[in-house]
Design a protein around this motif. Sequence first.
Motif, PDB file in Angstrom:
ATOM      1  N   GLY A 342       0.801  -1.209   0.000  1.00 34.46           N
ATOM      2  CA  GLY A 342       0.000   0.000   0.000  1.00 34.46           C
ATOM      3  C   GLY A 342       0.836   1.261   0.000  1.00 34.46           C
ATOM      4  N   ASP A 343       2.023   1.199   0.597  1.00 29.54           N
ATOM      5  CA  ASP A 343       2.857   2.384   0.725  1.00 29.54           C
ATOM      6  C   ASP A 343       3.948   2.458  -0.327  1.00 29.54           C
ATOM      7  OD1 ASP A 343       3.162   4.580   2.950  1.00 29.54           O
ATOM      8  OD2 ASP A 343       5.197   4.069   2.347  1.00 29.54           O
ATOM      9  N   ALA A 344       4.270   1.333  -0.982  1.00 29.06           N
ATOM     10  CA  ALA A 344       5.369   1.266  -1.940  1.00 29.06           C
ATOM     11  C   ALA A 344       6.632   1.843  -1.325  1.00 29.06           C
ATOM     12  CB  ALA A 344       5.006   1.987  -3.239  1.00 29.06           C
ATOM     13  N   ASN A 345       6.913   1.458  -0.095  1.00 25.00           N
ATOM     14  CA  ASN A 345       7.988   2.076   0.659  1.00 25.00           C
ATOM     15  C   ASN A 345       8.637   1.039   1.566  1.00 25.00           C
ATOM     16  OD1 ASN A 345       9.420   3.666   2.661  1.00 25.00           O
ATOM     17  ND2 ASN A 345       8.246   5.420   1.900  1.00 25.00           N
ATOM     18  N   THR A 346       9.948   0.868   1.453  1.00 23.54           N
ATOM     19  CA  THR A 346      10.626  -0.119   2.291  1.00 23.54           C
ATOM     20  C   THR A 346      10.751   0.344   3.732  1.00 23.54           C
ATOM     21  OG1 THR A 346      12.755   0.794   1.604  1.00 23.54           O
ATOM     22  CG2 THR A 346      11.925  -1.095   0.378  1.00 23.54           C
ATOM     23  N   ALA A 347      10.769   1.658   3.963  1.00 18.98           N
ATOM     24  CA  ALA A 347      10.958   2.165   5.315  1.00 18.98           C
ATOM     25  C   ALA A 347       9.838   1.712   6.245  1.00 18.98           C
ATOM     26  CB  ALA A 347      11.044   3.689   5.300  1.00 18.98           C
ATOM     27  N   VAL A 348       8.609   1.669   5.732  1.00 18.56           N
ATOM     28  CA  VAL A 348       7.493   1.252   6.568  1.00 18.56           C
ATOM     29  C   VAL A 348       7.630  -0.220   6.946  1.00 18.56           C
ATOM     30  CG1 VAL A 348       5.922   0.621   4.677  1.00 18.56           C
ATOM     31  CG2 VAL A 348       4.987   1.420   6.834  1.00 18.56           C
ATOM     32  N   GLY A 349       8.201  -1.030   6.045  1.00 24.12           N
ATOM     33  CA  GLY A 349       8.453  -2.429   6.365  1.00 24.12           C
ATOM     34  C   GLY A 349       9.533  -2.590   7.409  1.00 24.12           C
ATOM     35  N   PHE A 350      10.611  -1.830   7.266  1.00 26.75           N
ATOM     36  CA  PHE A 350      11.685  -1.887   8.252  1.00 26.75           C
ATOM     37  C   PHE A 350      11.184  -1.495   9.637  1.00 26.75           C
ATOM     38  CE2 PHE A 350      15.037  -1.171   4.779  1.00 26.75           C
ATOM     39  CZ  PHE A 350      15.396  -2.520   4.781  1.00 26.75           C
ATOM     40  N   ASN A 351      10.325  -0.491   9.697  1.00 25.22           N
ATOM     41  CA  ASN A 351       9.788  -0.053  10.982  1.00 25.22           C
ATOM     42  C   ASN A 351       8.964  -1.156  11.632  1.00 25.22           C
ATOM     43  OD1 ASN A 351       9.202   1.894  13.062  1.00 25.22           O
ATOM     44  ND2 ASN A 351       7.180   2.185  12.145  1.00 25.22           N
ATOM     45  N   PHE A 352       8.167  -1.847  10.815  1.00 21.39           N
ATOM     46  CA  PHE A 352       7.363  -2.948  11.337  1.00 21.39           C
ATOM     47  C   PHE A 352       8.270  -4.062  11.860  1.00 21.39           C
ATOM     48  CE2 PHE A 352       4.801  -6.839  10.864  1.00 21.39           C
ATOM     49  CZ  PHE A 352       3.627  -6.458  11.509  1.00 21.39           C
ATOM     50  N   CYS A 353       9.289  -4.408  11.098  1.00 21.12           N
ATOM     51  CA  CYS A 353      10.203  -5.482  11.500  1.00 21.12           C
ATOM     52  C   CYS A 353      10.932  -5.146  12.799  1.00 21.12           C
ATOM     53  CB  CYS A 353      11.231  -5.753  10.404  1.00 21.12           C
ATOM     54  SG  CYS A 353      10.548  -6.447   8.881  1.00 21.12           S
ATOM     55  N   SER A 354      11.302  -3.883  12.951  1.00 22.58           N
ATOM     56  CA  SER A 354      12.056  -3.488  14.142  1.00 22.58           C
ATOM     57  C   SER A 354      11.253  -3.674  15.415  1.00 22.58           C
ATOM     58  CB  SER A 354      12.512  -2.032  14.017  1.00 22.58           C
ATOM     59  OG  SER A 354      11.419  -1.127  14.111  1.00 22.58           O
ATOM     60  N   HIS A 355       9.921  -3.640  15.308  1.00 20.10           N
ATOM     61  CA  HIS A 355       9.052  -3.820  16.470  1.00 20.10           C
ATOM     62  C   HIS A 355       8.575  -5.267  16.623  1.00 20.10           C
ATOM     63  CE1 HIS A 355       8.710   0.597  15.935  1.00 20.10           C
ATOM     64  NE2 HIS A 355       8.549   0.601  17.235  1.00 20.10           N
ATOM     65  N   SER A 356       8.920  -6.118  15.676  1.00 22.63           N
ATOM     66  CA  SER A 356       8.435  -7.499  15.713  1.00 22.63           C
ATOM     67  C   SER A 356       9.142  -8.313  16.787  1.00 22.63           C
ATOM     68  CB  SER A 356       8.656  -8.176  14.352  1.00 22.63           C
ATOM     69  OG  SER A 356       7.895  -7.543  13.351  1.00 22.63           O
ATOM     70  N   ASN A 357       8.459  -9.332  17.252  1.00 20.49           N
ATOM     71  CA  ASN A 357       9.065 -10.259  18.205  1.00 20.49           C
ATOM     72  C   ASN A 357      10.152 -11.075  17.523  1.00 20.49           C
ATOM     73  OD1 ASN A 357       7.152  -9.254  19.914  1.00 20.49           O
ATOM     74  ND2 ASN A 357       5.940 -11.140  20.049  1.00 20.49           N
ATOM     75  N   LEU A 358      11.022 -11.630  18.308  1.00 19.68           N
ATOM     76  CA  LEU A 358      12.174 -12.342  17.781  1.00 19.68           C
ATOM     77  C   LEU A 358      11.778 -13.519  16.902  1.00 19.68           C
ATOM     78  CD1 LEU A 358      15.267 -12.390  17.813  1.00 19.68           C
ATOM     79  CD2 LEU A 358      15.152 -13.931  19.790  1.00 19.68           C
ATOM     80  N   ASP A 359      10.637 -14.144  17.192  1.00 19.49           N
ATOM     81  CA  ASP A 359      10.245 -15.323  16.426  1.00 19.49           C
ATOM     82  C   ASP A 359       9.817 -14.989  14.993  1.00 19.49           C
ATOM     83  OD1 ASP A 359       7.906 -14.038  17.093  1.00 19.49           O
ATOM     84  OD2 ASP A 359       6.827 -15.839  17.723  1.00 19.49           O
ATOM     85  N   PHE A 360       9.621 -13.701  14.695  1.00 20.00           N
ATOM     86  CA  PHE A 360       9.240 -13.295  13.346  1.00 20.00           C
ATOM     87  C   PHE A 360      10.264 -12.353  12.708  1.00 20.00           C
ATOM     88  CE2 PHE A 360       6.676 -10.516  10.425  1.00 20.00           C
ATOM     89  CZ  PHE A 360       6.293 -11.507   9.520  1.00 20.00           C
ATOM     90  N   LYS A 361      11.164 -11.846  13.473  1.00 19.30           N
ATOM     91  CA  LYS A 361      12.049 -10.767  13.020  1.00 19.30           C
ATOM     92  C   LYS A 361      12.888 -11.166  11.813  1.00 19.30           C
ATOM     93  CE  LYS A 361      13.524  -8.060  16.265  1.00 19.30           C
ATOM     94  NZ  LYS A 361      12.962  -6.697  16.026  1.00 19.30           N
ATOM     95  N   ALA A 362      13.519 -12.338  11.840  1.00 18.62           N
ATOM     96  CA  ALA A 362      14.376 -12.754  10.729  1.00 18.62           C
ATOM     97  C   ALA A 362      13.565 -12.894   9.446  1.00 18.62           C
ATOM     98  CB  ALA A 362      15.082 -14.063  11.063  1.00 18.62           C
TER      99      ALA A 362
END
Length: 416
Positions: A342-362
């Motif tokens: 929806g955003d066509a933007n990698t930064a929004v994905g990186f932000n989501f990943c940075s807040h993810s729990n360890l079991d999903f982060k990688a």
Amino acid sequence: MFVALVLGSSVQVYSLSDHKDHGVHNSFENLSRYSLNEAGVSANNSSKAFAQQIMVSCHDVFASKDHCPMMALDELDNSTADRELVLATFLNLVRLFDEANYSCHHDGHHLGTWLYDYVGSPKEALKYATVHCGGSVYHGIFQSYFEGEQFSNNTLEKDQISIANLCPVGQENISWLHERDCIHGVGHGLIKLYNYDTAAAVDRCNEFVPLWAQSACSRGIFMENIEYFFETGEGDFDLDNTFSPCDTTVEKFASQCYYYYPAYYMVKNGLSLDYNLSETFSNCDNISPAKFSKFCYQGVGRLLETAAYTSPELAIAACYIASQTIYHNDCLLGTLKTIMKGDANTAVGFNFCSHSNLDFKATCYEIVGLWIKAFLNASKEEMESECTKAPDIDFIINCTNANQIITTDVPIFEPV
């Protein structure tokens, strides 16, 4: 808190803010199907000014608000003989909608319809379709195309109408993202052509050769079927059958149907994400065969899109409410790919990943890497440069080494 609302033709999840963070910029700025110059349109200050004026003028228009931008474009066309100026204004208008709203999917539909009606052919209209607003301009183009007089007069049997060559699949300098959005748009048009008979419409998707293309086509059909239900209360549904039409769809396309199913289930039953999320997950658990439940979870994650922009921690926590722990990552995956698409933007994905729990982060960072690699057509150097922006240094390698084989068997990117 966040709630599910029906706005226009789509379920959207709203939190306190409804504007994007303009401090986040995408390093890949050439995401249009064509740039203005490549489309034969001269980008100039006048087109930008006209687009900005339309946005301001339409902002407070409540009566026929959906049609205000199209009416303004028509007025501009009537006031000038400069077709290039009108099309440049259209492109700038789509970009402004994308920058101003978390989800401008509904607006993109209407603008795509206007675009097809203005240029008169799908081939010409596709030159101006972009990935902004989740690629929904493509949807509107084909909805208008299949509703046109050339088919409404029944001069051709529906099954004789060619669809396989409508989209520029496999052509040079056309990204996979645009190919998928285009074929997804064909699906939006097909269900209108077949008067919301999902079985007849999805059967036509088999005419596309690649499996990903068949999937993209079928998703457009099921998405439009649900949006029609939001608008009219009608569509291809058996109101006495909870999982209709997904449980009667051929197995090949059932997963695509269940992906959009949670939105239908919640609206049909008057549920909201803040009060009824557990109930929605439990309904996913009741799907038979159980192998399709994960796609339902992914669809719930899709509905958390707007919450993920303003409060990724809240959206992530929502996925963990589900009692079936094996599907938590499927929910997170649905949110991640939706916000990136929806955003066509990698930064929004990186932000989501940075807040993810360890079991999903990688897995999260690897999926962002796949996005950069597959859809932004990044060179090795560009990919490495973009991945180094990942806030978790230890997971940069997951982004740079992304490949199609990852730890989940859920299809990673589909049109949304």
